[in-house]
Design a protein around this motif. Structure first.
Motif, mmCIF file in Angstrom:
data_model
loop_
_atom_site.group_PDB
_atom_site.id
_atom_site.type_symbol
_atom_site.label_atom_id
_atom_site.label_comp_id
_atom_site.label_asym_id
_atom_site.label_seq_id
_atom_site.Cartn_x
_atom_site.Cartn_y
_atom_site.Cartn_z
ATOM 1 N N SER A 27 6.368 17.052 -22.457
ATOM 2 C CA SER A 27 6.512 15.966 -21.494
ATOM 3 C C SER A 27 5.620 14.788 -21.855
ATOM 4 O O SER A 27 6.051 13.628 -21.778
ATOM 5 N N VAL A 28 4.394 15.064 -22.248
ATOM 6 C CA VAL A 28 3.470 13.987 -22.620
ATOM 7 C C VAL A 28 3.984 13.245 -23.850
ATOM 8 O O VAL A 28 4.000 12.003 -23.892
ATOM 9 N N LEU A 29 4.410 13.999 -24.860
ATOM 10 C CA LEU A 29 4.943 13.356 -26.065
ATOM 11 C C LEU A 29 6.179 12.528 -25.749
ATOM 12 O O LEU A 29 6.327 11.395 -26.234
ATOM 13 N N PHE A 30 7.066 13.089 -24.946
ATOM 14 C CA PHE A 30 8.296 12.376 -24.616
ATOM 15 C C PHE A 30 8.003 11.123 -23.797
ATOM 16 O O PHE A 30 8.667 10.094 -23.967
ATOM 17 N N THR A 31 7.008 11.184 -22.915
ATOM 18 C CA THR A 31 6.629 10.007 -22.129
ATOM 19 C C THR A 31 6.092 8.903 -23.025
ATOM 20 O O THR A 31 6.443 7.718 -22.861
ATOM 21 N N PHE A 62 2.957 10.727 -6.804
ATOM 22 C CA PHE A 62 4.118 11.358 -7.419
ATOM 23 C C PHE A 62 4.360 10.937 -8.864
ATOM 24 O O PHE A 62 5.266 11.463 -9.507
ATOM 25 N N VAL A 63 3.564 10.004 -9.401
ATOM 26 C CA VAL A 63 3.710 9.600 -10.794
ATOM 27 C C VAL A 63 2.400 9.774 -11.552
ATOM 28 O O VAL A 63 2.336 10.489 -12.567
ATOM 29 N N VAL A 64 1.351 9.138 -11.073
ATOM 30 C CA VAL A 64 0.076 9.170 -11.794
ATOM 31 C C VAL A 64 -0.560 10.560 -11.736
ATOM 32 O O VAL A 64 -0.959 11.112 -12.775
ATOM 33 N N ALA A 65 -0.643 11.145 -10.539
ATOM 34 C CA ALA A 65 -1.284 12.460 -10.399
ATOM 35 C C ALA A 65 -0.554 13.548 -11.194
ATOM 36 O O ALA A 65 -1.190 14.309 -11.940
ATOM 37 N N PRO A 66 0.783 13.682 -11.086
ATOM 38 C CA PRO A 66 1.458 14.681 -11.934
ATOM 39 C C PRO A 66 1.299 14.403 -13.419
ATOM 40 O O PRO A 66 1.218 15.337 -14.226
ATOM 41 N N GLY A 67 1.254 13.120 -13.807
ATOM 42 C CA GLY A 67 1.058 12.795 -15.212
ATOM 43 C C GLY A 67 -0.296 13.248 -15.736
ATOM 44 O O GLY A 67 -0.396 13.801 -16.835
ATOM 45 N N ILE A 68 -1.325 13.031 -14.935
ATOM 46 C CA ILE A 68 -2.664 13.482 -15.334
ATOM 47 C C ILE A 68 -2.716 15.004 -15.395
ATOM 48 O O ILE A 68 -3.314 15.590 -16.312
ATOM 49 N N TYR A 69 -2.085 15.666 -14.421
ATOM 50 C CA TYR A 69 -2.074 17.133 -14.412
ATOM 51 C C TYR A 69 -1.342 17.691 -15.635
ATOM 52 O O TYR A 69 -1.788 18.675 -16.257
ATOM 53 N N LEU A 125 0.806 -1.228 0.000
ATOM 54 C CA LEU A 125 0.000 0.000 0.000
ATOM 55 C C LEU A 125 0.838 1.277 0.000
ATOM 56 O O LEU A 125 0.540 2.205 -0.759
ATOM 57 N N PRO A 126 1.890 1.403 0.833
ATOM 58 C CA PRO A 126 2.691 2.644 0.780
ATOM 59 C C PRO A 126 3.292 2.908 -0.592
ATOM 60 O O PRO A 126 3.286 4.058 -1.063
ATOM 61 N N ALA A 127 3.803 1.855 -1.249
ATOM 62 C CA ALA A 127 4.382 2.046 -2.580
ATOM 63 C C ALA A 127 3.310 2.469 -3.583
ATOM 64 O O ALA A 127 3.562 3.329 -4.439
ATOM 65 N N VAL A 128 2.125 1.897 -3.484
ATOM 66 C CA VAL A 128 1.039 2.259 -4.395
ATOM 67 C C VAL A 128 0.615 3.703 -4.175
ATOM 68 O O VAL A 128 0.390 4.461 -5.133
ATOM 69 N N VAL A 129 0.514 4.122 -2.916
ATOM 70 C CA VAL A 129 0.122 5.506 -2.610
ATOM 71 C C VAL A 129 1.154 6.488 -3.144
ATOM 72 O O VAL A 129 0.806 7.520 -3.765
ATOM 73 N N LEU A 130 2.431 6.208 -2.917
ATOM 74 C CA LEU A 130 3.487 7.088 -3.432
ATOM 75 C C LEU A 130 3.482 7.135 -4.952
ATOM 76 O O LEU A 130 3.686 8.200 -5.556
ATOM 77 N N PHE A 131 3.236 5.996 -5.589
ATOM 78 C CA PHE A 131 3.183 5.951 -7.054
ATOM 79 C C PHE A 131 2.026 6.799 -7.579
ATOM 80 O O PHE A 131 2.179 7.540 -8.559
ATOM 81 N N LEU A 132 0.876 6.716 -6.929
ATOM 82 C CA LEU A 132 -0.274 7.506 -7.363
ATOM 83 C C LEU A 132 -0.053 9.001 -7.140
ATOM 84 O O LEU A 132 -0.430 9.823 -7.987
#
Length: 284
Positions: free
Chosen positions: A261-265, A22-29, A13-20
């Protein structure tokens, strides 16, 4: 029994929360920002600005930017050098350390791995002073139009070869000793044993190191960014990551930077997927 079934989910759970966070949320933004732009409105007397939806305009501007294309070419050139030399040197060091006649194996292994433990910025600064004509003990033009690619690649290889060597060396040590004994009884030399037995058996480890090196090449930023104050050959948009930083935090164009950033990702995901498939096919 019920508690034991839920324990694995609790541990991850901690790894999933950190992933969401610092990775998923900034990506969506960033994806949302890439479809927006700030427009000035209100005329001269009541000038103002507001954020509006612009669709794919940011992406069209990014794809038409020649500076981005130049940064991609420079990144690929450095990547071609770093991937080959990193994996090649790591394999060579691992094979040499695995030879029974090798002495001081532990010390040599630690010495080769030690550069990986040095922070990238510090290592780049140290190499930068060695590159500067005023402080270099060997002299030479390390920041020329062509030599700068090898200078940047050298820092990357110096720091990454040790880690990859440990991965391949560990794979070599996992090979049963009976295989080596049978080969020596058949009169196989160490060179033939390395080329015909060791290298084929550690192909999965070599493939993994190659994939790691490709992904690291796509994220090239620390070395050229740190060397930039020391050389005029490295511009503020020398790599795609440096261009994204410049657009967002120097030119305050976060919307164009988000589109880049989106294109490069997307490109990085496609390249890593294709590289993984090619490497897996080569291993098989």
């Amino acid at each position: 029994m019920r508690k034991s079934k839920g324990l694995p989910y609790f541990l991850v759970l901690p790894a999933v929360v950190l992933f969401l966070l610092f990775v998923v949320a900034p990506g969506i933004y960033a994806l949302v920002l890439s479809f927006q732009a700030r427009k000035v409105s209100g005329g001269l007397l009541a000038a103002g600005s507001n954020v509006v939806f612009v669709g794919l305009d940011n992406y069209q501007g990014v794809l038409a930017d020649p500076e981005l294309l130049g940064s991609v070419v420079r990144m690929l050139l450095v990547g071609l050098i770093t991937v080959g030399f990193t994996v090649g040197l790591a394999l060579l060091f691992a094979l040499l350390l695995d030879v029974p006649r090798t002495r001081l194996t532990r010390f040599t292994r630690l010495a080769i791995f030690l550069p990986y433990a040095v922070p990238g910025v510090i290592a780049t600064l140290l190499w930068g002073f060695l590159y500067l004509p005023a402080t270099s003990p060997v002299g030479g033009d390390f920041f020329g139009p062509t030599s700068v690619f090898f200078s940047v690649a050298n820092v990357v290889v110096w720091g990454a070869a040790g880690f990859n060597m440990i991965v391949i060396f560990t794979a070599l040590r996992s090979i049963p000793s009976e295989v080596y004994e049978a080969a020596r009884l058949d009169g196989c030399s160490e060179l033939k044993m390395a080329l015909r037995i060791k290298v084929p058996l550690v192909r999965p480890a070599i493939a993994m190191c190659t994939l790691f090196s490709v992904l690291a090449a796509l994220q090239l930023v620390n070395e050229p960014f740190t060397l930039r104050p020391l050389s005029n050959a490295i511009s503020s948009e020398w790599t795609p990551m440096m261009k994204i930083y410049k657009d967002a935090f120097v030119d305050s164009d976060i919307y164009s930077a988000a589109a880049t950033s989106v294109l490069f990702t997307v490109v990085a995901l496609v390249v890593s997927f294709v590289a993984a498939k090619v490497v897996q096919r080569g291993v098989r």
